[in-house]
Design an enzyme around this catalytic site. Structure first.
Site, PDB file in Angstrom:
ATOM      1  N   GLU A   1       0.881  -1.161   0.000  1.00 37.44           N
ATOM      2  CA  GLU A   1       0.000   0.000   0.000  1.00 37.44           C
ATOM      3  C   GLU A   1       0.920   1.211   0.000  1.00 37.44           C
ATOM      4  OE1 GLU A   1      -4.032   1.475   2.149  1.00 37.44           O
ATOM      5  OE2 GLU A   1      -2.322   1.184   3.477  1.00 37.44           O
TER       6      GLU A   1
ATOM      7  N   ASP B   1      -4.933  10.498   8.715  1.00 37.23           N
ATOM      8  CA  ASP B   1      -3.683   9.977   9.252  1.00 37.23           C
ATOM      9  C   ASP B   1      -3.318  10.623  10.573  1.00 37.23           C
ATOM     10  OD1 ASP B   1      -2.804   8.087   7.216  1.00 37.23           O
ATOM     11  OD2 ASP B   1      -2.702   9.827   5.898  1.00 37.23           O
TER      12      ASP B   1
END
Length: 280
Positions: A49, A60
Site C-alpha cells: 500500500e 492519518d
C-alpha cells in the site's frame, strides 16, 4: 485473474494471510523510498500500500502525517509518484500495488485521467480515505473503466447498509478498520470484538478483508487472522522505523542517515509480522 486474486488464492493454499506494509512514496526521497519498498518485499511483504504525499492528510495520525511532510519537503509530486510506481512495477511484476491517495488529487487531475494514469503506471487498486462509499459511484466507475480496483473503508461501527455498500463496491480487497479514529500506533488496535467486525462484513460476500489502523505487532496480525481476516495492513509502525533513521528538519529535505541500519530494522519487523500470518 487479478494480482489480488492470485495472491489470496496462493496464500489460502499455503495456509497464510497477507501482510501488507504501507509506505509513503518519496519519503524521504524517491531513491530511498524505492530501497525501502524493495526491502519490504524481500522481507516477506505480500502486497504494497503506497501513499501519495498530500498536504492535509486528515485520516492519518501524527506519524504518517509527518511522512507526508518529509516527502513534500523533498519535492514530491503526483507525477513523481507515477514514475516511482512504474519503477516498482518493473522490478516486481507480480506484487499487487495498492495506492492510498486523498480525494482532491483525482478532482484536480480529472477522474478519468487520474485512474488511467495510475493504471498505466502499474497500480492495481486505489483507496481514497476521505471518500466514503456513499459518495463513491463516480470514482468506482472511473476506476472500472481504467482497470483499477476501487477500495473502500469498512468502519468499525458501520451500519449494515454501509457494510453492504462497501462490500459491493470494493474490488481486490476490503479495508476494514479495527477501531475508529486516525491511523497510527498512538492508539493501538483493539482486538476485542474483532471476530464480530469481520463476520459483519463477511455476511455480504465481498472481497477478502484486510484489517488496518493501529496494527503494530505480530500479535495484532495473528489476532486479525484468527478473527477471519485475510490479512493485515501496517503503516505507522513501519513509518516510525523509517523516521527513526531520518535526519533533517522541516522545511528542509530529510535523508536516511544509515540505510543499512534501516534495512535491518525493517527486515526484522516485516519478517516477524509476516510470520504471524500463518494460520493455526
Amino acid at each position: 485473474m487479478s494480482r489480488y486474486d492470485d495472491l489470496f488464492a496462493r496464500l489460502d493454499t499455503a495456509g497464510e494471510g497477507a501482510f501488507v506494509p504501507f509506505i509513503m512514496l518519496s519519503d524521504p526521497s524517491p531513491e530511498e523510498a524505492f530501497q525501502i519498498i524493495s526491502t519490504a518485499i524481500e522481507a516477506g511483504a505480500d502486497a504494497l500500500e503506497l501513499g501519495v504525499p498530500f498536504s492535509d492528510p486528515v485520516a492519518d495520525g501524527p506519524t504518517v502525517a509527518e511522512s507526508h511532510l518529509r516527502a513534500l519537503d523533498g519535492g514530491a509530486t503526483v507525477d513523481s509518484a507515477l514514475e516511482q510506481i512504474k519503477r516498482v512495477r518493473a522490478a516486481y511484476p507480480e506484487v499487487p500495488i495498492g495506492m492510498l491517495i486523498y480525494g482532491n488529487v483525482p478532482f484536480t487531475r480529472g477522474l478519468d485521467r487520474f485512474y488511467q494514469e495510475f493504471a498505466e503506471a502499474g497500480a492495481d487498486s486505489i483507496l481514497l480515505p476521505d471518500v466514503p462509499v456513499r459518495e463513491g459511484a463516480p470514482f468506482s466507475a472511473a476506476a472500472a473503466a481504467a482497470g483499477i480496483d476501487p477500495i473502500y473503508i469498512a468502519p468499525a461501527n458501520a451500519s449494515e447498509k454501509t457494510l453492504e455498500g462497501v462490500s459491493a463496491a470494493s474490488k481486490g480487497y476490503i479495508y476494514a478498520i479495527s477501531r475508529d479514529g486516525v491511523t497510527g500506533t498512538e492508539r493501538e488496535s483493539s482486538t476485542d470484538g474483532l471476530s464480530a467486525v469481520v463476520d459483519n462484513i463477511k455476511k455480504f460476500d465481498g472481497a477478502p478483508i484486510l484489517l488496518g489502523f493501529g496494527i503494530s505487532s505480530p500479535q495484532h496480525v495473528a489476532d486479525a487472522i484468527a478473527a477471519g481476516a485475510s490479512g493485515a495492513i501496517t503503516g505507522s509502525a513501519i513509518t516510525k522505523i523509517i523516521a527513526s533513521h531520518c535526519e533533517g528538519e522541516h522545511p528542509n529535505p530529510s535523508t536516511i542517515r544509515d540505510m543499512d541500519g534501516l534495512k535491518k530494522d525493517l527486515t526484522e519487523f516485516i519478517s516477524a509480522m509476516k510470520a504471524a500470518t500463518k494460520k493455526v
